[in-house]
Design a protein around this motif. Structure first.
Motif, PDB file in Angstrom:
ATOM      1  N   ALA A   1       0.830  -1.207   0.000  1.00  0.00           N
ATOM      2  CA  ALA A   1       0.000   0.000   0.000  1.00  0.00           C
ATOM      3  C   ALA A   1       0.867   1.261   0.000  1.00  0.00           C
ATOM      4  CB  ALA A   1      -0.930   0.003   1.211  1.00  0.00           C
ATOM      5  N   GLU A   2       1.889   1.299   0.868  1.00  0.00           N
ATOM      6  CA  GLU A   2       2.695   2.519   1.018  1.00  0.00           C
ATOM      7  C   GLU A   2       3.701   2.702  -0.108  1.00  0.00           C
ATOM      8  OE1 GLU A   2       4.488   2.759   4.834  1.00  0.00           O
ATOM      9  OE2 GLU A   2       2.596   2.861   5.903  1.00  0.00           O
ATOM     10  N   GLY A   3       4.187   1.591  -0.665  1.00  0.00           N
ATOM     11  CA  GLY A   3       5.197   1.696  -1.713  1.00  0.00           C
ATOM     12  C   GLY A   3       6.565   2.024  -1.137  1.00  0.00           C
ATOM     13  N   PRO A   4       7.557   2.271  -2.004  1.00  0.00           N
ATOM     14  CA  PRO A   4       8.903   2.590  -1.509  1.00  0.00           C
ATOM     15  C   PRO A   4       8.923   3.930  -0.787  1.00  0.00           C
ATOM     16  CG  PRO A   4       8.814   2.785  -3.903  1.00  0.00           C
ATOM     17  CD  PRO A   4       7.495   2.230  -3.471  1.00  0.00           C
ATOM     18  N   MET A   5       9.464   3.938   0.429  1.00  0.00           N
ATOM     19  CA  MET A   5       9.501   5.141   1.265  1.00  0.00           C
ATOM     20  C   MET A   5      10.947   5.624   1.399  1.00  0.00           C
ATOM     21  SD  MET A   5       6.347   5.765   2.049  1.00  0.00           S
ATOM     22  CE  MET A   5       6.138   6.605   3.598  1.00  0.00           C
ATOM     23  N   PRO A   6      11.183   6.747   2.104  1.00  0.00           N
ATOM     24  CA  PRO A   6      12.536   7.319   2.137  1.00  0.00           C
ATOM     25  C   PRO A   6      13.632   6.351   2.567  1.00  0.00           C
ATOM     26  CG  PRO A   6      10.983   8.882   3.051  1.00  0.00           C
ATOM     27  CD  PRO A   6      10.214   7.633   2.771  1.00  0.00           C
ATOM     28  N   GLN A   7      13.384   5.544   3.619  1.00  0.00           N
ATOM     29  CA  GLN A   7      14.439   4.639   4.068  1.00  0.00           C
ATOM     30  C   GLN A   7      14.712   3.563   3.021  1.00  0.00           C
ATOM     31  OE1 GLN A   7      16.491   4.959   6.332  1.00  0.00           O
ATOM     32  NE2 GLN A   7      17.398   2.969   6.725  1.00  0.00           N
TER      33      GLN A   7
ATOM     34  N   VAL B   1       0.216  -7.888   0.648  1.00  0.00           N
ATOM     35  CA  VAL B   1      -0.713  -7.805  -0.496  1.00  0.00           C
ATOM     36  C   VAL B   1      -2.146  -8.067  -0.058  1.00  0.00           C
ATOM     37  CG1 VAL B   1       1.030  -8.437  -2.211  1.00  0.00           C
ATOM     38  CG2 VAL B   1      -0.333 -10.236  -1.128  1.00  0.00           C
ATOM     39  N   ASP B   2      -2.336  -8.551   1.185  1.00  0.00           N
ATOM     40  CA  ASP B   2      -3.684  -8.820   1.694  1.00  0.00           C
ATOM     41  C   ASP B   2      -4.348  -7.557   2.235  1.00  0.00           C
ATOM     42  OD1 ASP B   2      -1.549  -9.007   3.558  1.00  0.00           O
ATOM     43  OD2 ASP B   2      -2.924  -9.766   5.086  1.00  0.00           O
ATOM     44  N   ARG B   3      -3.616  -6.433   2.265  1.00  0.00           N
ATOM     45  CA  ARG B   3      -4.215  -5.181   2.763  1.00  0.00           C
ATOM     46  C   ARG B   3      -5.338  -4.725   1.841  1.00  0.00           C
ATOM     47  NH1 ARG B   3       0.023  -0.718   4.968  1.00  0.00           N
ATOM     48  NH2 ARG B   3      -1.869   0.509   4.651  1.00  0.00           N
ATOM     49  N   PRO B   4      -6.433  -4.205   2.408  1.00  0.00           N
ATOM     50  CA  PRO B   4      -7.541  -3.765   1.534  1.00  0.00           C
ATOM     51  C   PRO B   4      -7.158  -2.612   0.620  1.00  0.00           C
ATOM     52  CG  PRO B   4      -7.937  -3.141   3.850  1.00  0.00           C
ATOM     53  CD  PRO B   4      -6.765  -4.080   3.835  1.00  0.00           C
ATOM     54  N   ASP B   5      -6.164  -1.798   1.033  1.00  0.00           N
ATOM     55  CA  ASP B   5      -5.756  -0.664   0.195  1.00  0.00           C
ATOM     56  C   ASP B   5      -4.496  -0.974  -0.621  1.00  0.00           C
ATOM     57  OD1 ASP B   5      -4.217  -0.837   2.459  1.00  0.00           O
ATOM     58  OD2 ASP B   5      -4.053   1.327   2.786  1.00  0.00           O
ATOM     59  N   ALA B   6      -4.195  -2.257  -0.811  1.00  0.00           N
ATOM     60  CA  ALA B   6      -3.003  -2.639  -1.585  1.00  0.00           C
ATOM     61  C   ALA B   6      -3.145  -2.183  -3.032  1.00  0.00           C
ATOM     62  CB  ALA B   6      -2.824  -4.153  -1.526  1.00  0.00           C
ATOM     63  N   ARG B   7      -2.018  -1.700  -3.595  1.00  0.00           N
ATOM     64  CA  ARG B   7      -1.988  -1.259  -5.008  1.00  0.00           C
ATOM     65  C   ARG B   7      -0.713  -1.835  -5.629  1.00  0.00           C
ATOM     66  NH1 ARG B   7       0.981   3.551  -5.212  1.00  0.00           N
ATOM     67  NH2 ARG B   7       1.795   4.100  -3.179  1.00  0.00           N
ATOM     68  N   VAL B   8      -0.757  -3.129  -5.852  1.00  0.00           N
ATOM     69  CA  VAL B   8       0.437  -3.894  -6.178  1.00  0.00           C
ATOM     70  C   VAL B   8       1.112  -3.419  -7.467  1.00  0.00           C
ATOM     71  CG1 VAL B   8       1.316  -6.207  -6.676  1.00  0.00           C
ATOM     72  CG2 VAL B   8      -0.463  -5.898  -4.944  1.00  0.00           C
ATOM     73  N   THR B   9       0.352  -3.255  -8.547  1.00  0.00           N
ATOM     74  CA  THR B   9       0.936  -2.880  -9.844  1.00  0.00           C
ATOM     75  C   THR B   9       1.638  -1.529  -9.765  1.00  0.00           C
ATOM     76  OG1 THR B   9      -0.864  -4.074 -10.930  1.00  0.00           O
ATOM     77  CG2 THR B   9       0.460  -2.604 -12.302  1.00  0.00           C
TER      78      THR B   9
ATOM     79  N   MET C   1       3.394  17.046  -4.701  1.00  0.00           N
ATOM     80  CA  MET C   1       2.129  16.746  -4.026  1.00  0.00           C
ATOM     81  C   MET C   1       1.335  15.841  -4.950  1.00  0.00           C
ATOM     82  SD  MET C   1      -1.069  19.250  -3.024  1.00  0.00           S
ATOM     83  CE  MET C   1      -0.395  20.106  -1.631  1.00  0.00           C
ATOM     84  N   ARG C   2       1.034  14.639  -4.473  1.00  0.00           N
ATOM     85  CA  ARG C   2       0.294  13.711  -5.343  1.00  0.00           C
ATOM     86  C   ARG C   2      -0.601  12.811  -4.503  1.00  0.00           C
ATOM     87  NH1 ARG C   2       3.045   8.694  -5.300  1.00  0.00           N
ATOM     88  NH2 ARG C   2       5.199   8.829  -4.564  1.00  0.00           N
ATOM     89  N   PRO C   3      -1.674  12.281  -5.113  1.00  0.00           N
ATOM     90  CA  PRO C   3      -2.565  11.376  -4.366  1.00  0.00           C
ATOM     91  C   PRO C   3      -1.825  10.092  -3.984  1.00  0.00           C
ATOM     92  CG  PRO C   3      -3.557  12.103  -6.446  1.00  0.00           C
ATOM     93  CD  PRO C   3      -2.130  12.509  -6.490  1.00  0.00           C
ATOM     94  N   SER C   4      -2.128   9.569  -2.790  1.00  0.00           N
ATOM     95  CA  SER C   4      -1.513   8.301  -2.382  1.00  0.00           C
ATOM     96  C   SER C   4      -2.570   7.252  -2.052  1.00  0.00           C
ATOM     97  CB  SER C   4      -0.584   8.511  -1.173  1.00  0.00           C
ATOM     98  OG  SER C   4      -1.310   8.999  -0.072  1.00  0.00           O
ATOM     99  N   GLY C   5      -3.801   7.451  -2.555  1.00  0.00           N
ATOM    100  CA  GLY C   5      -4.872   6.470  -2.365  1.00  0.00           C
ATOM    101  C   GLY C   5      -5.694   6.755  -1.120  1.00  0.00           C
ATOM    102  N   GLY C   6      -6.994   6.479  -1.214  1.00  0.00           N
ATOM    103  CA  GLY C   6      -7.866   6.623  -0.059  1.00  0.00           C
ATOM    104  C   GLY C   6      -8.043   8.055   0.413  1.00  0.00           C
ATOM    105  N   ASP C   7      -8.210   9.010  -0.511  1.00  0.00           N
ATOM    106  CA  ASP C   7      -8.417  10.417  -0.173  1.00  0.00           C
ATOM    107  C   ASP C   7      -7.258  10.995   0.639  1.00  0.00           C
ATOM    108  OD1 ASP C   7     -10.010  12.684  -0.521  1.00  0.00           O
ATOM    109  OD2 ASP C   7     -10.909  12.475   1.465  1.00  0.00           O
ATOM    110  N   ARG C   8      -6.070  10.486   0.380  1.00  0.00           N
ATOM    111  CA  ARG C   8      -4.878  10.991   1.070  1.00  0.00           C
ATOM    112  C   ARG C   8      -3.888  11.549   0.054  1.00  0.00           C
ATOM    113  NH1 ARG C   8      -3.961   9.520   6.405  1.00  0.00           N
ATOM    114  NH2 ARG C   8      -1.727   9.197   6.244  1.00  0.00           N
TER     115      ARG C   8
END
Length: 633
Positions: free
Chosen positions: A124-130, A152-160, A455-462
């Motif tokens: 869901a979060e993707g690659p982060m700073p660390q 990948v079982d997270r409801p907000d997963a965005r695998v592709t 500034m960009r969308p990161s899913g789920g109105d965030r």
């Protein structure tokens, strides 16, 4: 194979033991790297369980690699640790690394021990700073990583999208064509499965696809020609064995009682001696072995001065192994003897000499820390990667019985040799926040001289906001961010570079309430003073002159008396006395206290208490010092 049963070695390893060259082919060294809370330690748990490192009836704690008390409490990995598993006749040495950028010094060192890395990324979060930080280091030294898309079982997963983001990250970090052709696994470490086919499974093979991919993709350790050489990577103090250093054997072999010497980075001989014990990793345990071969990761005991980044070698070796350079510290604090009126009432380790010995011992094992004596005092300046790293050190010391006075964190400035300009550390800050709170975040970051890059969308109105901000501006912002966004924002930060000084940044806007007497706080007095500002202490707490007991509603400091009880007389009143109901005080954790104080204040840390105080306790001396400072300015 069960851990600790050398006689149960697979036949392939038994045969290879008599042929060193082939034995090297039966070892794989791999690190697991990822951003904090993406599942590294949970993944190692499942790998150990499914490889047979535990007995079926053996009770094992969750996140078994997090052995430190603070690691278990906070749910983060602080120290890099090694373990090993046996799979199809091959020993796989695994190093679990920290995910916080503050402990990046640990990660940089261990990369020299391994031949590949598993890059774990949250679906869901993707690659982060660390992730970016550690992957950059891994690619730079030529490692070819394996990418695991976890959760990948997270409801907000965005695998592709996450896979594409990882590829873009590798490309941005100048990965070679070979490194860009990375294998991908999908799965859930918590549920205990990984697969190469896609996020939908199959799930019945468990971690076997990951084990098999490691054996196929990770190259055998490269063995150098010549006599025994080992590069020290991790250091610990053992009450029975003394100093124990973990590292990888790059050449030759070594046995207990063998005469060896230690070379520092410049090739200077630090000491000569004999190895008392060689410990190899077998599951979660370390067991003595009779010989360590080139390519293996082992722990060595018996040498008093062997340190991280030093080379342990045979007596005929003259050239040290090259250690990876470590990024410089960006933040410093002054550690001093606690000189408050309550000093010595709660702790046992109080003197400057004891504090000095403890700090220099910490700096020996943690190359990302730098300790130096402060000029004209018994204090010590400790420089590190960030507030969290230094906060962990202070928390560890207070649990060991130390009493300390700690100054406000200060950034480590540099001077540009060419132009003479002052340079300050700048960090890349990534904030994930709900859209409704994005405005206040942008405003507060702008006040701290931060420059917004994206500034960009990161899913789920965030939204995901990316800034370059001076480290100075981020001191104390974590708590303010949580308040502004109702606890919904997630901030991640990473050292970016040194850049020209960006000017003054406004600090704390409120003054403080200071006790003008010594004794125990009284509820009635605190109740009468509530209109002056919120308190930071409870009734019945020991206070002293110069101690900070609350926050003033205005921008100046105010001295108050929290000891004054109600005046009693012999006149009866018709109405009953009102019950004293106090507003709950502001609770100061260690990190919050360090971020809150100003330059003329200290945090008094003891095993039982965290108090805020003025550096100069006497009010007359304090005013005199302020006037002197104004005249100098």
């Amino acid at each position: 194979m069960k851990a600790g049963q050398d006689d149960a070695w697979p036949p392939a390893l038994k045969r290879a033991a008599s042929r060193p060259t082939e034995f090297v082919m039966q070892i794989r060294n791999i690190a697991i790297i990822a951003h904090v809370d993406h599942g590294k330690t949970t993944l190692v748990d499942k790998l150990l369980q499914q490889s047979g490192a535990f007995r079926d009836n053996q009770r094992v704690a969750e996140r078994v690699m997090d052995s430190n008390d603070l690691e278990k409490e906070r749910g983060i990995t602080i120290m890099a640790k090694a373990t090993s598993i046996d799979w199809k006749g091959v020993r796989v040495n695994i190093v679990d690394t920290p995910g916080h950028a503050d402990f990046g010094g640990e990660v940089e060192r261990i990369l020299s021990m391994v031949d590949s890395a598993i890059v774990l990324v949250d679906a869901a979060e993707g690659p982060m700073p660390q992730t970016k930080f550690v992957v950059g280091k891994a690619l730079k030294i030529g490692l070819k990583p394996i990418v695991c898309i976890n959760k990948v079982d997270r409801p907000d997963a965005r695998v592709t999208e996450v896979v594409n983001e990882v590829f873009d990250l590798f490309a941005a970090l100048d990965a070679t064509d070979e490194q860009l052709d990375f294998p991908i696994l999908y799965g859930s470490a918590k549920q205990g499965w990984m697969t190469e086919t896609g996020p939908d499974g199959p799930k019945d093979e468990g971690m076997a696809p990951l084990f098999d991919l490691v054996l196929r993709h990770v190259p055998p350790p490269k063995v150098e020609e010549g006599s025994f050489r080992l590069l020290g990577t991790l250091l610990e103090a053992n009450p029975y064995l003394g100093r124990v250093v973990t590292g990888r054997v790059f050449a030759g072999s070594v046995k207990p009682n063998q005469a060896v010497k230690v070379l520092d980075r410049t090739g200077k001989v630090v000491e000569q001696g004999r190895i008392s014990k060689i410990l190899a990793f077998r599951g979660i345990e370390r067991q003595p072995i009779d010989e360590a071969e080139a390519g293996d990761i082992v722990a060595i005991a018996g040498l008093e001065k062997f340190n991280v980044a030093d080379t342990l070698c045979a007596l005929d070796v003259t050239e040290p192994l090259q250690a990876q350079p470590i990024d410089p510290p960006t933040l410093s604090m002054t550690f001093m003897v606690n000189d408050s009126p309550l000093a010595g009432t709660e702790g046992e380790k109080l003197t400057s000499r004891v504090i000095r010995d403890r700090l220099f011992r910490e700096a020996e094992g943690n190359v990302a820390l730098k300790v130096e004596p402060a000029p004209n005092s018994d204090a010590y300046i400790v420089s590190g990667r960030g507030e969290l790293q230094l906060g962990i050190l202070i928390e560890t010391m207070r649990r060991e019985g130390f009493e300390l006075g700690i100054s406000r964190p200060r950034v480590v400035f540099k001077r540009d040799e060419a132009t003479g300009d002052i340079l300050e550390p700048v960090e890349e800050v990534v904030i994930d926040v709900d859209q409704e709170h994005s405005g206040i975040v942008v405003q507060k970051m702008a006040e701290r001289k931060a420059e917004m890059l994206e500034m960009r969308p990161s899913g789920g109105d965030r939204l995901r906001l990316v800034f370059h901000s001076p480290t100075r501006g981020l001191i104390g912002y974590q708590g303010e961010l949580a308040t502004d966004t109702k606890g919904t924002a997630i901030m991640n930060r990473l050292f970016f570079a040194y850049a020209p000084y960006k000017g003054e940044i406004q600090g704390r806007r409120n003054g403080v309430l200071i006790s003008n007497e010594q004794g125990e706080s009284v509820a009635y007095a605190m109740w009468k003073l509530e209109d002056r500002g919120p308190m930071m202490i409870d009734p019945g707490v020991k206070v002293y002159r110069g101690m900070i007991v609350g926050e003033h509603t205005r921008d100046n400091d105010l001295e108050i008396n929290v000891l004054k009880g109600k005046q009693l007389n012999n006149i009866r009143t018709h109405s009953k006395d009102e019950a004293v109901r106090l507003t709950p005080p502001i609770r100061m954790s260690l990190e919050k206290a360090l971020a809150y104080i100003e330059d003329d204040e200290l945090v008094e840390v003891t095993p039982k208490s965290i108090r805020l105080r003025k550096a100069i306790l006497d009010p007359n001396n304090r005013k005199r010092a302020e006037k002197t400072k104004e005249m100098v300015a």
